[in-house]
Design a protein around this motif. Structure first.
Motif, PDB file in Angstrom:
ATOM      1  N   ALA A 194       0.828  -1.206   0.000  1.00  0.00           N
ATOM      2  CA  ALA A 194       0.000   0.000   0.000  1.00  0.00           C
ATOM      3  C   ALA A 194       0.862   1.254   0.000  1.00  0.00           C
ATOM      4  N   LEU A 195       1.926   1.245   0.801  1.00  0.00           N
ATOM      5  CA  LEU A 195       2.841   2.384   0.836  1.00  0.00           C
ATOM      6  C   LEU A 195       3.437   2.638  -0.546  1.00  0.00           C
ATOM      7  N   ALA A 196       3.848   1.560  -1.224  1.00  0.00           N
ATOM      8  CA  ALA A 196       4.442   1.701  -2.550  1.00  0.00           C
ATOM      9  C   ALA A 196       3.430   2.206  -3.565  1.00  0.00           C
ATOM     10  N   GLU A 197       2.207   1.675  -3.526  1.00  0.00           N
ATOM     11  CA  GLU A 197       1.184   2.129  -4.466  1.00  0.00           C
ATOM     12  C   GLU A 197       0.808   3.589  -4.210  1.00  0.00           C
ATOM     13  N   GLN A 198       0.856   4.015  -2.941  1.00  0.00           N
ATOM     14  CA  GLN A 198       0.544   5.404  -2.630  1.00  0.00           C
ATOM     15  C   GLN A 198       1.668   6.337  -3.087  1.00  0.00           C
ATOM     16  N   ARG A 199       2.904   5.909  -2.932  1.00  0.00           N
ATOM     17  CA  ARG A 199       4.044   6.754  -3.270  1.00  0.00           C
ATOM     18  C   ARG A 199       4.319   6.763  -4.774  1.00  0.00           C
ATOM     19  N   ASP A 200       4.219   5.590  -5.403  1.00  0.00           N
ATOM     20  CA  ASP A 200       4.664   5.476  -6.791  1.00  0.00           C
ATOM     21  C   ASP A 200       3.666   4.813  -7.732  1.00  0.00           C
ATOM     22  N   GLY A 201       2.486   4.438  -7.240  1.00  0.00           N
ATOM     23  CA  GLY A 201       1.602   3.635  -8.077  1.00  0.00           C
ATOM     24  C   GLY A 201       0.183   4.138  -8.184  1.00  0.00           C
ATOM     25  N   ALA A 202      -0.757   3.198  -8.083  1.00  0.00           N
ATOM     26  CA  ALA A 202      -2.152   3.480  -8.385  1.00  0.00           C
ATOM     27  C   ALA A 202      -2.839   4.385  -7.375  1.00  0.00           C
ATOM     28  N   ALA A 203      -2.321   4.472  -6.150  1.00  0.00           N
ATOM     29  CA  ALA A 203      -2.966   5.293  -5.112  1.00  0.00           C
ATOM     30  C   ALA A 203      -2.277   6.645  -4.935  1.00  0.00           C
ATOM     31  N   ARG A 204      -1.440   7.030  -5.885  1.00  0.00           N
ATOM     32  CA  ARG A 204      -0.742   8.309  -5.771  1.00  0.00           C
ATOM     33  C   ARG A 204      -1.768   9.441  -5.679  1.00  0.00           C
ATOM     34  N   GLY A 205      -1.557  10.326  -4.710  1.00  0.00           N
ATOM     35  CA  GLY A 205      -2.467  11.445  -4.518  1.00  0.00           C
ATOM     36  C   GLY A 205      -3.645  11.138  -3.613  1.00  0.00           C
TER      37      GLY A 205
END
Length: 397
Positions: A194-205
């Motif tokens: 989740a941290l990775a998707e938030q920082r660099d993936g689908a959950a950015r922003g």
């Protein structure tokens, strides 16, 4: 109450270092513009950070005249080396990077289910040591481990979980013993994804979302108002134990068979694919073929899979109202927009709450990426402290 001079210097130093980490090499003039600090203040902090060995001159700006004002300052990337581990039930993958996250070495090794605990731990630790040597790292500053299972929110340690290999828990202590100067951190694999998707993936922003992990197992990571939520015992997101219709039974305190895992884990997905005439590949590959139309009966299979995934997703939405659901893991990424759209449609029929469903961008690699982000953030928090107080001699359980 105004900040003391030392506190102000520490704040300014950290701000400048974060900018250099994010933007790359900058001149003193660019630092002045981006920070809003005065020219003398920027000159002081540049000198202070250079003397502490955190930054150095890496070149000159072609847009300015040659001389002191044209010097480009960058972070000394080799000031610290970091290791990130993705620990699976029967394998471990490690990557070693510099302080800027640039990969210097990567290695992976299978660890068979019949391997003894001591031998498995030795294999994993040796893999880390070998990767560090290949990377030219005299020592590792921080080691971050992503592993299945529950993390005790008080001690930060991996809890004993039925069904997981004993070597997972022993690995943390072994790494701390063999790497006594390194900070060793362990985190649940889905939380790291989740941290990775938030920082660099689908959950950015997004500062509020849920990542639904669909891989060998199932899990969920909950991020609310920018904070990862672990729960009183560290069990937030253990969605594999969620009772759902269609499994023919109920889960128990020690076995998630009969829960959501029995519908959406990789073995269940592969079985569902076989029922639709899709065989000859792992679950994620079968889902990818169906999502891209490269398989017979692909629509029927994806519809049936979406029916299953929506049961877990609808429960998450009803309780948390996250507004955004990321389908992570190898299966979630393989399903792409085709699976995400089907899940969104089904949840919207069951819930009055709005929900956007996105396919994960990083797949199984999200765990390793999240571990690397965690290691880098920890190291930077240590090294980017006020000049003279950096070190890295602290350890985390």
């Amino acid at each position: 109450m105004p900040a003391s001079p030392s506190t102000a210097r520490a704040i300014n130093d950290r701000l400048a270092l974060r900018l250099l980490q994010r933007e790359g090499p900058l001149t003193a003039g660019q630092l002045k513009q981006l920070t809003g600090l005065s020219r003398p203040t920027v000159a002081d902090l540049v000198e202070r950070l250079a003397l502490s060995g955190l930054i150095t001159v890496v070149g000159e700006s072609g847009e300015q005249r040659r001389g002191p004002n044209a010097r480009l300052y960058g972070i000394v990337a080799d000031r610290a080396h970091l290791a990130a581990l993705d620990v699976r039930t029967e394998s471990v993958t490690v990557t070693v990077t510099d302080l800027l996250g640039r990969e210097r070495a990567e290695a992976c090794a299978p660890i068979g289910g019949d391997t003894g605990t001591g031998d498995a731990v030795e294999q994993a630790v040796t893999l880390v040591e070998r990767a560090a040597k290949e990377a030219g790292a005299e020592r590792l500053h921080t080691v971050a481990i992503g592993a299945p299972g529950l993390i005790d929110p008080v001690t930060g340690e991996l809890r004993d979980s039925t069904g997981l290999p004993e070597w997972h828990r022993r690995l943390v202590a072994a790494l701390q013993q063999r790497l006594p100067r390194a900070a060793v951190i362990v985190e649940n694999e889905t939380n790291l994804a989740a941290l990775a998707e938030q920082r660099d993936g689908a959950a950015r922003g997004r500062d509020t979302f849920v990542l639904l992990w669909l891989g060998h197992g199932t899990g969920a990571a909950v991020v609310l108002d920018g904070a990862l939520r672990r729960g009183a015992s560290g069990g937030t997101g253990e969605i594999g134990f969620l009772p759902v219709p269609g499994t023919g039974g109920l889960p128990s305190a020690t076995d998630c068979t009969g829960g959501f895992h029995s519908l959406a884990g990789a073995a269940a997905v592969a079985q569902l694919a076989r029922a639709h005439g899709l065989t000859g590949a792992p679950a994620a590959e079968l889902v990818r073929r169906a999502a891209t139309g490269d398989a017979a009966a692909s629509d029927a299979f994806l519809d049936a899979l979406a029916d299953r995934v929506a049961l877990g997703a609808a429960s998450v939405v009803a309780v948390l109202d996250p507004g955004c659901l990321v389908l992570g893991g190898e299966v979630g990424q393989a399903g792409g927009e085709a699976l995400a759209a089907r899940v969104a449609d089904r949840v919207q029929r069951m819930s009055p709450l709005p929900l956007e469903v996105r396919p994960g961008a990083l797949g199984g690699g999200a765990v390793l990426r999240g571990a690397l982000i965690t290691a880098r953030d920890r190291a930077q928090d240590d090294l980017f402290a006020p000049a003279g107080r950096s070190g890295g001699e602290h350890r985390a359980g």
